[in-house]
Write an enzyme that holds these catalytic residues in place. Sequence first.
Site, PDB file in Angstrom:
ATOM      1  N   GLU A  58       0.844  -1.203   0.000  1.00  0.00           N
ATOM      2  CA  GLU A  58       0.000   0.000   0.000  1.00  0.00           C
ATOM      3  C   GLU A  58       0.881   1.256   0.000  1.00  0.00           C
ATOM      4  O   GLU A  58       1.789   1.367   0.813  1.00  0.00           O
ATOM      5  CB  GLU A  58      -0.926  -0.033   1.228  1.00  0.00           C
ATOM      6  CG  GLU A  58      -1.720   1.210   1.472  1.00  0.00           C
ATOM      7  CD  GLU A  58      -2.534   1.688   0.258  1.00  0.00           C
ATOM      8  OE1 GLU A  58      -3.305   0.911  -0.318  1.00  0.00           O
ATOM      9  OE2 GLU A  58      -2.370   2.872  -0.120  1.00  0.00           O
ATOM     10  N   ASN A  85       5.552   1.029  -3.134  1.00  0.00           N
ATOM     11  CA  ASN A  85       4.962   1.411  -4.425  1.00  0.00           C
ATOM     12  C   ASN A  85       5.012   0.196  -5.357  1.00  0.00           C
ATOM     13  O   ASN A  85       6.076  -0.202  -5.813  1.00  0.00           O
ATOM     14  CB  ASN A  85       5.788   2.568  -5.008  1.00  0.00           C
ATOM     15  CG  ASN A  85       5.218   3.096  -6.311  1.00  0.00           C
ATOM     16  OD1 ASN A  85       4.271   2.530  -6.857  1.00  0.00           O
ATOM     17  ND2 ASN A  85       5.814   4.164  -6.811  1.00  0.00           N
ATOM     18  N   ASP A 108      -6.967   2.260  -8.447  1.00  0.00           N
ATOM     19  CA  ASP A 108      -7.432   3.645  -8.629  1.00  0.00           C
ATOM     20  C   ASP A 108      -7.681   3.914 -10.109  1.00  0.00           C
ATOM     21  O   ASP A 108      -6.850   3.578 -10.959  1.00  0.00           O
ATOM     22  CB  ASP A 108      -6.368   4.628  -8.117  1.00  0.00           C
ATOM     23  CG  ASP A 108      -6.352   4.705  -6.592  1.00  0.00           C
ATOM     24  OD1 ASP A 108      -7.405   4.494  -5.974  1.00  0.00           O
ATOM     25  OD2 ASP A 108      -5.269   4.966  -6.033  1.00  0.00           O
ATOM     26  N   LYS A 112      -9.114  11.255 -15.382  1.00  0.00           N
ATOM     27  CA  LYS A 112      -8.716  12.300 -16.348  1.00  0.00           C
ATOM     28  C   LYS A 112      -7.622  11.774 -17.261  1.00  0.00           C
ATOM     29  O   LYS A 112      -6.674  11.123 -16.783  1.00  0.00           O
ATOM     30  CB  LYS A 112      -8.198  13.532 -15.597  1.00  0.00           C
ATOM     31  CG  LYS A 112      -9.274  14.217 -14.779  1.00  0.00           C
ATOM     32  CD  LYS A 112      -8.704  15.398 -14.033  1.00  0.00           C
ATOM     33  CE  LYS A 112      -9.790  16.000 -13.153  1.00  0.00           C
ATOM     34  NZ  LYS A 112      -9.277  16.787 -12.059  1.00  0.00           N
ATOM     35  N   ASP A 144     -14.679  -2.080 -10.845  1.00  0.00           N
ATOM     36  CA  ASP A 144     -16.021  -1.699 -11.290  1.00  0.00           C
ATOM     37  C   ASP A 144     -15.939  -0.740 -12.480  1.00  0.00           C
ATOM     38  O   ASP A 144     -16.954  -0.212 -12.905  1.00  0.00           O
ATOM     39  CB  ASP A 144     -16.816  -1.054 -10.144  1.00  0.00           C
ATOM     40  CG  ASP A 144     -16.084   0.104  -9.491  1.00  0.00           C
ATOM     41  OD1 ASP A 144     -14.854   0.020  -9.308  1.00  0.00           O
ATOM     42  OD2 ASP A 144     -16.738   1.106  -9.170  1.00  0.00           O
TER      43      ASP A 144
END
Length: 201
Positions: A58, A85, A108, A112, A144
């Site tokens: 994480e 990372n 994530d 954009k 999702d």
Amino acid sequence: MRIRQHVNPLKSDFFGIPLAALALPAGAPVEVELGSAEAWFLMDRASEVPAGHYVGVEIRRELAWAANEESARRGLANVQCVFANMTVDLPRLFAPGSVTRFHLNFPDPWFKSRQHKRRVMSPSLVRDLQTLLAPGGEVHVATDIFELALDAMAELESPLANLAGPWTFLRQSPFQARSRRERQCHDEGTRIWRMAYRCAE
Ligand SMILES: C[S@@+](CC[C@H](N)C(=O)[O-])C[C@H]1O[C@@H](n2cnc3c(N)ncnc32)[C@H](O)[C@@H]1O
């Protein structure tokens, strides 16, 4: 404790996190969640299969610490989270051939277009996963966001074998464990795209 909502994994601060290789128990299957957040998924897995060892990777340090406090509170000695990372650190954490299963749960989205480069799924991540997986090891992805699902499928399909059949999503999770985001999707009735891949024996 203040925990940031998002961090940019391409920021230079996250390219030199001090890390040592993890000491993993010999003989136990090792499952790794990439972007583990609160590590609810791993804590569930530890209840499902107590003989396994579960590692969360994480990038939000405080979240990794909080997850470790919670797993200690629950007496789950086989769940550990590391501040690292996944884009660059996996070969420093794990020995080649040492991981039974990687889970990438709800990466994530970085919606954009100028932020797409922050998305974690990439050819270099897939190369790392292939190197670190044990023979017959697996990669499971859930999201999702259909666009992210397609991107992940495009990266994983050719080097690994799709367990649902070529270019096919899994109908349901093979696990009882649920991450925090997965529970949220379930409560909201949001569709989840899942895939599972295996490397050669
Ligand atoms: C949308 S959250 C999903 C968390 C959890 N897997 C779940 O399903 O509830 C994505 C997580 O990945 C972490 N993350 C993003 N980029 C990362 C990176 N390069 N390395 C490690 N973790 C990362 C984020 O901090 C965040 O906790």
